[in-house]
Enzyme design. Structure first.
Site, PDB file in Angstrom:
ATOM      1  N   ASP A 191      -0.354  29.506   4.305  1.00 54.33           N
ATOM      2  CA  ASP A 191      -1.384  30.303   3.653  1.00 54.33           C
ATOM      3  C   ASP A 191      -1.406  31.670   4.351  1.00 54.33           C
ATOM      4  O   ASP A 191      -0.768  31.881   5.392  1.00 54.33           O
ATOM      5  CB  ASP A 191      -2.756  29.609   3.698  1.00 54.33           C
ATOM      6  CG  ASP A 191      -3.678  30.152   2.589  1.00 54.33           C
ATOM      7  OD1 ASP A 191      -3.376  31.227   2.030  1.00 54.33           O
ATOM      8  OD2 ASP A 191      -4.705  29.513   2.278  1.00 54.33           O
TER       9      ASP A 191
HETATM   10  C1  NOJ Z   1      -5.519  32.694   0.679  1.00 56.21           C
HETATM   11  C2  NOJ Z   1      -5.971  31.515  -0.108  1.00 56.21           C
HETATM   12  O1  NOJ Z   1      -6.500  30.536   0.742  1.00 56.21           O
HETATM   13  C3  NOJ Z   1      -4.890  30.896  -0.965  1.00 56.21           C
HETATM   14  O2  NOJ Z   1      -5.481  29.944  -1.802  1.00 56.21           O
HETATM   15  C4  NOJ Z   1      -4.149  31.931  -1.733  1.00 56.21           C
HETATM   16  O3  NOJ Z   1      -3.170  31.333  -2.549  1.00 56.21           O
HETATM   17  C5  NOJ Z   1      -3.543  32.914  -0.770  1.00 56.21           C
HETATM   18  N1  NOJ Z   1      -4.607  33.563  -0.025  1.00 56.21           N
HETATM   19  C6  NOJ Z   1      -2.693  33.974  -1.459  1.00 56.21           C
HETATM   20  O4  NOJ Z   1      -3.470  34.878  -2.114  1.00 56.21           O
END
Ligand code: NOJ
Length: 720
Positions: A262
């Site tokens: 993430d």
């Molecule tokens: C953080 C988020 O937790 C996740 O769900 C998302 O896909 C990513 N950022 C990318 O934007």
């Protein structure tokens, strides 16, 4: 598409010709659209971008192709980029939030919706979406419950797998599909206190029985990627967790796609207190099996020196690179790296896509109360439409909307105005859902008084749920309760429609409402769907995918809980009058000052008719077959979501009081009946015993077939 054998041969060939810098480049993802990225791409040092383009770029496909051309035609090895974006519940055509889709208990809703999202996104140059999100959560304070499918592992597994099928189709290399990314692996939804990004403590049995199954279901459905999460799981952050990533996901489940971290979660291993610096973080991520690092550059900065030190194995790097290349091939990017720039206009917001969004919104609404007021058809001419969410096109789309646009959204007010025979008078009462002032009340009161009936639209703005938007209080924000009281005092029949990203604490709302329709954030076509339900053109069929707390103090409140040694068999009345003697016969698990039960249980939802359950039969042979007769006893056609629950009465690791095992949507005309049959294979009765072993234990099982988690025809069987 290349055969698997040919793919693996080409991967081997590429690996042999790649420099270390080129390998690490495949493991790195950056965000946005910066010209400076082209230099890195040309050198083969950047393999992926997220958010390169979106729907607001007039020439999204062209921009995507421009960057892709640098990778394919100007880099030494011509390895294509993989371009990702959060297409969570729709791209331009916004479907209801995933929690609402889950309320349909209809996987085809999720599958069709994801297919719409894929079609629109791919035409804009996007190859890969960061969805579905299948984090189980038992805490509505957590802002991200909106993005998931609720508290139950079976429902979440079915919906998640359906989304994977919808995004990817049988052939993810087709020009109307995208790769899926199942997230956030794993346990992220169990954050302490519902605070986003917070610590999670999940014992192995619970992890394997509740939190992991939806991921496994999505992997089995062919999801090409998985995202590691932000949370610290039992002391080891999930983005550095060898046990969950390498051992369970890759070895036990045989997942052959790649894992992306993430956003910055590799570097966040440092503030977690798991790694001292970026070098240690890179080592931890690669050792654990996080193949691609999103955003931060721990891998890029440190791989070489880590290799030299002997701490990092070249085999880990090669494996990670192979996985990324494999998925780029599986998505057809080597053969067809470019987007057809002409397709976007044709496929975006098409009538077909909007029809899918409308059906999803319709099936996702849950009727929680109806004293006979709904449907309005024929009874009402002058209808007052009130409330801050009656005409809030952005808010009704919900959280995680990057590409949906205000002007494409049809609000309930706009839709109701189109219903023939209805004379609509509108007053918002509050300028926004969080307004505390009462300056607009006067007009709203007047409009209410002059009408035959009132529909008031309350709830949360989109920005009140989603990532980093947890709440400590779950009441209606701003002066909404006050507005509701004022409008109720007008004495007209009152329908309340709530749009929200989570279950809320309703307080006095229920007493005021003659009918309550829970619409979640229903997306682009929420307005027409709600109008159809209110007027009776369609009937509600949604069911709750999460229990509704009667008060925040009850949280966590979920249906598949353990019985304890002292369950409360007879519900104790709330409140402890002064002078009440201590009564040891009532030393049961409970509160003295709040209900024990949720306000609405998991699986609950009304229709415009009534159903009767009878004649439960259970036979236990090789499989367990459960049959039950369902009859529509009302005067309208309706759809019942028939739910099968099981309890393993005594086990070597205690089992929940009920677990959903299966469900079916059954549509019946008035007076009609049907026999519903469920077949349980032994594996569906399994759980993870002491030491994480999957076991099915003989003994007595109870069975219920019913309309929700607290009701049903009861039977039993003994497994030998
Ligand atoms: C953080 C988020 O937790 C996740 O769900 C998302 O896909 C990513 N950022 C990318 O934007």
């Amino acid at each position: 598409m290349l055969s698997t054998k040919e793919q693996e041969r080409r991967i081997g060939q590429l690996l042999r010709s790649m420099t270390l810098a080129e390998k690490i480049g495949q493991l790195w993802q950056l965000t946005g659209c910066k010209a400076s990225y082209k230099k890195l791409i040309r050198k083969g040092q950047l393999g992926s971008l997220l958010n390169l383009t979106g729907s607001r770029d007039a020439h999204a496909g062209r921009i995507a192709n421009e960057f892709q051309r640098v990778a394919v035609e100007e880099s030494r090895l011509g390895i294509p980029l993989i371009l990702g974006r959060d297409v969570i519940h729709g791209f331009r055509t916004i479907l209801p939030i995933p929690l609402a889709q889950a309320s349909s208990f209809d996987p085809s809703v999720a599958e069709e919706g994801a297919a719409v999202a894929a079609r629109e996104a791919r035409a804009h140059g996007i190859h890969w979406t960061f969805a579905p999100m299948v984090d189980i959560s038992r805490d509505p304070r957590w802002g991200r419950v909106a993005e998931g499918c609720g508290e139950d592992p079976v429902l979440t597994s079915r919906m998640g797998a359906a989304m994977v099928r919808g995004f990817q189709g049988g052939r993810p290399d087709k020009p109307d599909r995208v790769g899926a990314c199942v997230k956030h692996y794993v346990g992220y939804g169990a954050a302490e206190g519902g605070r986003d990004y917070n610590t999670t403590w999940i014992p192995e049995g619970l992890l394997r029985d509740v939190y992991l199954p939806p991921f496994h279901a999505c992997v089995k459905a062919g999801a090409v990627t998985v995202m590691s999460a932000f949370n610290n799981l039992n002391g080891v952050p999930t983005s550095g967790n060898e046990w969950t990533l390498r051992q369970i996901l890759k070895e036990e489940w045989g997942f052959d796609g790649f894992v992306v971290s993430d956003w910055a979660s590799i570097q966040e291993l440092i503030p977690h207190g798991y790694c001292a610096d970026k070098r240690e973080a890179a080592l931890a991520g690669l050792r654990a099996g996080v193949d691609m690092e999103m955003l931060t550059d721990c891998y890029r900065e440190n791989a070489e020196s880590l290799l030299r030190s002997g701490k990092l194995k070249m085999a880990w790097i090669d494996e990670a690179v192979s996985r990324v290349l494999r998925i780029k091939m599986r998505l057809g990017l080597f053969e067809n790296p470019y987007t057809d720039e002409g397709r976007a206009a044709e496929v975006t917001l098409s009538d077909e896509n909007r029809a899918v969004a409308r059906r999803a919104a319709l099936e996702g609404c849950v009727l929680l109360k109806n004293d006979g007021l709904l449907p309005l058809a024929g009874k009402i001419r002058k209808l007052a439409v009130i409330g801050p969410l009656a005409d809030a096109p952005v808010d009704q789309m919900g959280c995680w909307v990057m590409d949906g646009q205000e002007q494409d959204t049809v609000t309930p007010l706009a839709a109701l105005r189109k219903v023939p025979g209805l004379d609509i008078r509108y007053a918002p009462g509050l300028a926004s859902a969080r307004e505390n002032g009462t300056r607009l009340f006067g007009r709203a009161r007047k409009v209410a008084r002059a009408a035959d009936a009132v529909v008031i639209f309350l709830g949360e703005e989109a920005v009140m749920s989603g990532e980093a938007h947890s709440r400590a209080f779950l009441g209606l924000p701003g002066a909404q309760q006050q507005l509701l009281r004022e409008i109720a005092a007008a004495g007209r029949p009152l329908v309340v429609v709530v749009m929200a990203g989570r279950p809320l604490e309703l307080g006095p709302l229920l007493e005021h409402a003659g009918a309550l329709l829970w619409a979640w954030h229903p997306g682009t076509m929420g307005g027409p769907a709600i109008a159809d339900l209110l007027t009776g053109k369609a009937s509600p069929s949604g069911r709750l995918p999460m229990s509704f707390p009667s008060t925040v103090g009850q949280i966590p409140v979920y249906y598949n809980k353990m019985n304890t040694g002292r369950p409360q068999e007879t519900l104790r009345p709330v409140g402890l009058p002064i002078g009440t003697p201590l009564d040891p016969s009532d030393f049961t698990t409970s509160y003295i000052d709040a209900e024990q039960r949720p306000l609405f249980p998991f699986g609950f939802g009304l229709t415009y008719t009534t159903f009767q359950y009878s004649g439960l039969k259970v036979t236990c042979g090789r499989d367990v077959v459960v049959r039950c007769c369902i009859r529509n006893t009302g005067r309208r056609a309706g759809t019942e979501v028939v739910q099968l629950y099981v309890r393993d009465v005594a086990a070597s690791r205690t089992r929940p009081i009920r677990e959903l095992k299966d469900f079916q949507r059954v549509t019946l005309k008035p007076g009609a009946s049907a026999e519903v049959e469920f077949r349980l294979v032994r594996d569906q009765l399994a759980f993870h015993g002491v030491g994480g072993r999957r076991v099915v234990e003989p003994g007595l099982f109870k069975v219920w077939v019913g309309p929700h988690a607290e009701q049903g025809q009861e039977g039993q069987f003994t497994l030998r």
